[in-house]
Design a protein around this motif. Structure first.
Motif, PDB file in Angstrom:
ATOM      1  N   PHE A 284       1.079  -1.298   0.424  1.00 41.99           N
ATOM      2  CA  PHE A 284      -0.355  -0.508   0.082  1.00 41.99           C
ATOM      3  C   PHE A 284       1.048   1.516   0.031  1.00 41.99           C
ATOM      4  O   PHE A 284       1.175   1.849  -0.755  1.00 41.99           O
ATOM      5  CB  PHE A 284      -0.911  -0.322   1.062  1.00 41.99           C
ATOM      6  CG  PHE A 284      -1.590   0.980   1.707  1.00 41.99           C
ATOM      7  CD1 PHE A 284      -3.057   1.030   0.661  1.00 41.99           C
ATOM      8  CD2 PHE A 284      -1.806   1.812   1.671  1.00 41.99           C
ATOM      9  CE1 PHE A 284      -4.035   2.032   1.062  1.00 41.99           C
ATOM     10  CE2 PHE A 284      -2.223   3.234   1.900  1.00 41.99           C
ATOM     11  CZ  PHE A 284      -3.160   3.016   1.632  1.00 41.99           C
ATOM     12  N   ALA A 285       2.011   1.576   0.857  1.00 48.91           N
ATOM     13  CA  ALA A 285       2.796   2.554   1.055  1.00 48.91           C
ATOM     14  C   ALA A 285       3.977   2.750  -0.764  1.00 48.91           C
ATOM     15  O   ALA A 285       3.388   4.180  -0.757  1.00 48.91           O
ATOM     16  CB  ALA A 285       3.614   2.139   2.179  1.00 48.91           C
ATOM     17  N   ARG A 286       4.163   1.621  -0.602  1.00 47.63           N
ATOM     18  CA  ARG A 286       4.896   1.577  -2.287  1.00 47.63           C
ATOM     19  C   ARG A 286       3.533   2.562  -3.207  1.00 47.63           C
ATOM     20  O   ARG A 286       4.469   2.698  -4.061  1.00 47.63           O
ATOM     21  CB  ARG A 286       5.216   0.730  -2.628  1.00 47.63           C
ATOM     22  CG  ARG A 286       6.457   0.145  -1.028  1.00 47.63           C
ATOM     23  CD  ARG A 286       7.546  -0.927  -2.051  1.00 47.63           C
ATOM     24  NE  ARG A 286       8.040  -1.192  -2.970  1.00 47.63           N
ATOM     25  CZ  ARG A 286       9.090  -0.705  -3.526  1.00 47.63           C
ATOM     26  NH1 ARG A 286       9.871   0.701  -3.075  1.00 47.63           N
ATOM     27  NH2 ARG A 286       9.262  -0.407  -4.732  1.00 47.63           N
ATOM     28  N   HIS A 287       2.367   1.519  -3.697  1.00 48.13           N
ATOM     29  CA  HIS A 287       1.867   2.049  -4.159  1.00 48.13           C
ATOM     30  C   HIS A 287       1.113   4.078  -4.066  1.00 48.13           C
ATOM     31  O   HIS A 287       1.199   4.209  -5.238  1.00 48.13           O
ATOM     32  CB  HIS A 287       0.645   0.773  -4.176  1.00 48.13           C
ATOM     33  CG  HIS A 287      -0.819   1.393  -5.285  1.00 48.13           C
ATOM     34  ND1 HIS A 287      -0.612   0.766  -6.035  1.00 48.13           N
ATOM     35  CD2 HIS A 287      -1.590   1.980  -4.958  1.00 48.13           C
ATOM     36  CE1 HIS A 287      -1.700   0.770  -7.139  1.00 48.13           C
ATOM     37  NE2 HIS A 287      -2.016   1.841  -6.083  1.00 48.13           N
TER      38      HIS A 287
ATOM     39  N   LEU B  33       2.413  11.531 -10.099  1.00 48.65           N
ATOM     40  CA  LEU B  33       2.257  12.727 -10.532  1.00 48.65           C
ATOM     41  C   LEU B  33       2.473  13.994 -10.186  1.00 48.65           C
ATOM     42  O   LEU B  33       2.411  15.250 -11.676  1.00 48.65           O
ATOM     43  CB  LEU B  33       0.604  13.106  -9.227  1.00 48.65           C
ATOM     44  CG  LEU B  33      -0.545  13.863  -9.347  1.00 48.65           C
ATOM     45  CD1 LEU B  33      -0.728  14.299 -10.313  1.00 48.65           C
ATOM     46  CD2 LEU B  33      -0.851  13.619  -7.985  1.00 48.65           C
ATOM     47  N   ARG B  34       3.138  14.122  -9.200  1.00 44.14           N
ATOM     48  CA  ARG B  34       4.693  15.135  -9.131  1.00 44.14           C
ATOM     49  C   ARG B  34       5.375  15.450 -10.290  1.00 44.14           C
ATOM     50  O   ARG B  34       6.154  16.632 -11.170  1.00 44.14           O
ATOM     51  CB  ARG B  34       5.107  14.713  -8.001  1.00 44.14           C
ATOM     52  CG  ARG B  34       4.206  15.494  -6.882  1.00 44.14           C
ATOM     53  CD  ARG B  34       4.694  15.215  -5.958  1.00 44.14           C
ATOM     54  NE  ARG B  34       6.361  16.484  -5.631  1.00 44.14           N
ATOM     55  CZ  ARG B  34       6.593  17.054  -4.621  1.00 44.14           C
ATOM     56  NH1 ARG B  34       5.940  16.893  -3.567  1.00 44.14           N
ATOM     57  NH2 ARG B  34       7.553  18.270  -5.289  1.00 44.14           N
ATOM     58  N   ASP B  35       6.362  14.203 -11.264  1.00 43.96           N
ATOM     59  CA  ASP B  35       7.335  13.964 -11.754  1.00 43.96           C
ATOM     60  C   ASP B  35       6.678  12.308 -12.845  1.00 43.96           C
ATOM     61  O   ASP B  35       7.194  11.204 -13.050  1.00 43.96           O
ATOM     62  CB  ASP B  35       8.191  14.130 -11.439  1.00 43.96           C
ATOM     63  CG  ASP B  35       9.904  13.762 -12.321  1.00 43.96           C
ATOM     64  OD1 ASP B  35       9.127  13.751 -13.402  1.00 43.96           O
ATOM     65  OD2 ASP B  35      10.139  13.596 -11.800  1.00 43.96           O
ATOM     66  N   PRO B  36       5.732  12.850 -14.016  1.00 42.59           N
ATOM     67  CA  PRO B  36       4.935  11.785 -14.845  1.00 42.59           C
ATOM     68  C   PRO B  36       6.608  11.025 -15.713  1.00 42.59           C
ATOM     69  O   PRO B  36       6.209   9.966 -15.407  1.00 42.59           O
ATOM     70  CB  PRO B  36       4.418  12.656 -15.743  1.00 42.59           C
ATOM     71  CG  PRO B  36       4.296  13.912 -15.199  1.00 42.59           C
ATOM     72  CD  PRO B  36       5.038  14.105 -14.114  1.00 42.59           C
ATOM     73  N   GLY B  37       7.288  12.112 -15.563  1.00 48.91           N
ATOM     74  CA  GLY B  37       8.375  10.866 -16.540  1.00 48.91           C
ATOM     75  C   GLY B  37       9.410  10.293 -15.725  1.00 48.91           C
ATOM     76  O   GLY B  37      10.276   9.462 -15.977  1.00 48.91           O
ATOM     77  N   SER B  38       9.524  10.655 -14.368  1.00 51.28           N
ATOM     78  CA  SER B  38      10.354   9.438 -13.277  1.00 51.28           C
ATOM     79  C   SER B  38      10.059   8.309 -13.245  1.00 51.28           C
ATOM     80  O   SER B  38      10.514   7.608 -12.086  1.00 51.28           O
ATOM     81  CB  SER B  38       9.892  10.513 -11.687  1.00 51.28           C
ATOM     82  OG  SER B  38       8.825  10.404 -10.893  1.00 51.28           O
ATOM     83  N   VAL B  39       8.062   7.820 -13.415  1.00 50.82           N
ATOM     84  CA  VAL B  39       8.025   6.122 -12.695  1.00 50.82           C
ATOM     85  C   VAL B  39       8.248   5.468 -14.294  1.00 50.82           C
ATOM     86  O   VAL B  39       7.851   6.022 -15.350  1.00 50.82           O
ATOM     87  CB  VAL B  39       7.023   6.349 -12.364  1.00 50.82           C
ATOM     88  CG1 VAL B  39       6.243   5.246 -12.592  1.00 50.82           C
ATOM     89  CG2 VAL B  39       6.451   7.087 -11.412  1.00 50.82           C
ATOM     90  N   LEU B  40       8.881   4.580 -13.859  1.00 47.31           N
ATOM     91  CA  LEU B  40       9.357   3.122 -15.043  1.00 47.31           C
ATOM     92  C   LEU B  40       7.683   2.779 -15.706  1.00 47.31           C
ATOM     93  O   LEU B  40       7.288   2.804 -15.058  1.00 47.31           O
ATOM     94  CB  LEU B  40      10.524   2.160 -14.623  1.00 47.31           C
ATOM     95  CG  LEU B  40      11.406   3.493 -14.452  1.00 47.31           C
ATOM     96  CD1 LEU B  40      12.073   2.014 -13.018  1.00 47.31           C
ATOM     97  CD2 LEU B  40      12.586   3.321 -15.071  1.00 47.31           C
ATOM     98  N   PRO B  41       8.626   2.512 -17.119  1.00 53.99           N
ATOM     99  CA  PRO B  41       7.060   1.893 -17.445  1.00 53.99           C
ATOM    100  C   PRO B  41       7.001   0.412 -16.913  1.00 53.99           C
ATOM    101  O   PRO B  41       7.923   0.610 -16.787  1.00 53.99           O
ATOM    102  CB  PRO B  41       7.347   2.154 -19.266  1.00 53.99           C
ATOM    103  CG  PRO B  41       7.894   2.386 -19.227  1.00 53.99           C
ATOM    104  CD  PRO B  41       8.942   2.890 -17.952  1.00 53.99           C
ATOM    105  N   GLY B  42       5.629   0.166 -16.486  1.00 51.75           N
ATOM    106  CA  GLY B  42       5.535  -0.833 -16.344  1.00 51.75           C
ATOM    107  C   GLY B  42       5.747  -1.192 -14.022  1.00 51.75           C
ATOM    108  O   GLY B  42       5.040  -2.236 -13.800  1.00 51.75           O
ATOM    109  N   ALA B  43       5.616   0.028 -14.223  1.00 49.44           N
ATOM    110  CA  ALA B  43       5.465   0.400 -12.502  1.00 49.44           C
ATOM    111  C   ALA B  43       4.469   0.026 -12.094  1.00 49.44           C
ATOM    112  O   ALA B  43       3.258   0.190 -12.471  1.00 49.44           O
ATOM    113  CB  ALA B  43       5.829   1.821 -12.496  1.00 49.44           C
ATOM    114  N   ALA B  44       4.963  -1.019 -11.480  1.00 52.19           N
ATOM    115  CA  ALA B  44       2.730  -1.074 -10.609  1.00 52.19           C
ATOM    116  C   ALA B  44       2.020   0.275  -9.913  1.00 52.19           C
ATOM    117  O   ALA B  44       2.766   0.877  -8.893  1.00 52.19           O
ATOM    118  CB  ALA B  44       3.004  -2.207  -9.698  1.00 52.19           C
ATOM    119  N   LEU B  45       1.381   0.944 -11.158  1.00 54.54           N
ATOM    120  CA  LEU B  45       0.607   2.159  -9.885  1.00 54.54           C
ATOM    121  C   LEU B  45      -0.878   1.886 -10.099  1.00 54.54           C
ATOM    122  O   LEU B  45      -1.522   1.792  -9.592  1.00 54.54           O
ATOM    123  CB  LEU B  45       0.553   3.003 -11.054  1.00 54.54           C
ATOM    124  CG  LEU B  45       1.699   4.121 -11.668  1.00 54.54           C
ATOM    125  CD1 LEU B  45       1.551   4.612 -12.465  1.00 54.54           C
ATOM    126  CD2 LEU B  45       1.858   4.336  -9.794  1.00 54.54           C
TER     127      LEU B  45
END
Length: 155
Positions: free
Chosen positions: A132-135, A143-155
């Motif tokens: 939960f915390a990681r999600h 949300l703050r930095d859309p390019g920072s999250v790798l594709p395929g990261a569990a959102l």
């Protein structure tokens, strides 16, 4: 029917989830929508309480939506309490008596029937709380930095 803010999604399930999330804050719970406890399962709202309790809330927009849900019992192993969230026009007699019941709209919700306590085992609670915390952190980062999250990261 009340006038909805045009910025709200039109899908009824999203509006129910929004009202549920608002109501959960009044109980000092924080929420994550569309949470995946394990591959193949996706709960509409996962709520984490101030004492570490985990609640699953499934939002159903109508009779057909409920009748086609074949996964809800699989969620019971991932929460301390399970609830259905429906609008005021939903035929609540369809819902199992041994589950919680929340009446919601886009702006608020009210618990009409508390779901029975299921008491997660400690190891599962720890794993779900960490997930939960990681999600939640990944969602905030995206949300703050859309390019920072790798594709395929569990959102």
């Amino acid at each position: 029917m009340d006038t909805l803010d045009p910025s709200l999604p039109l899908m009824p399930g999203f509006r129910l989830a929004r009202g549920v999330a608002r109501a959960m804050r009044s109980f000092d719970f924080v929420t994550v929508e569309e949470f995946v406890p394990e591959a193949g399962l996706r709960v509409d709202v996962m709520a984490l309480g101030p004492k570490g309790e985990l609640w699953v809330i499934e939002c159903k927009s109508g009779r057909a939506d409920y009748l086609t849900d074949r996964k809800w019992q699989g969620y019971l192993g991932y929460c301390d309490r399970f609830f259905w969230a429906v609008d005021a026009d939903f035929p609540v007699e369809l819902l199992p008596d041994e589950t919680g019941l929340i009446i919601a709209d886009a702006y608020d919700a009210e618990i009409l029937r508390m779901g029975p306590e299921l008491a997660l085992p400690p190891a599962r609670r720890k794993a779900m709380t960490l997930k939960f915390a990681r999600h939640a952190a990944l969602r905030l980062q995206a949300l703050r930095d859309p390019g920072s999250v790798l594709p395929g990261a569990a959102l």
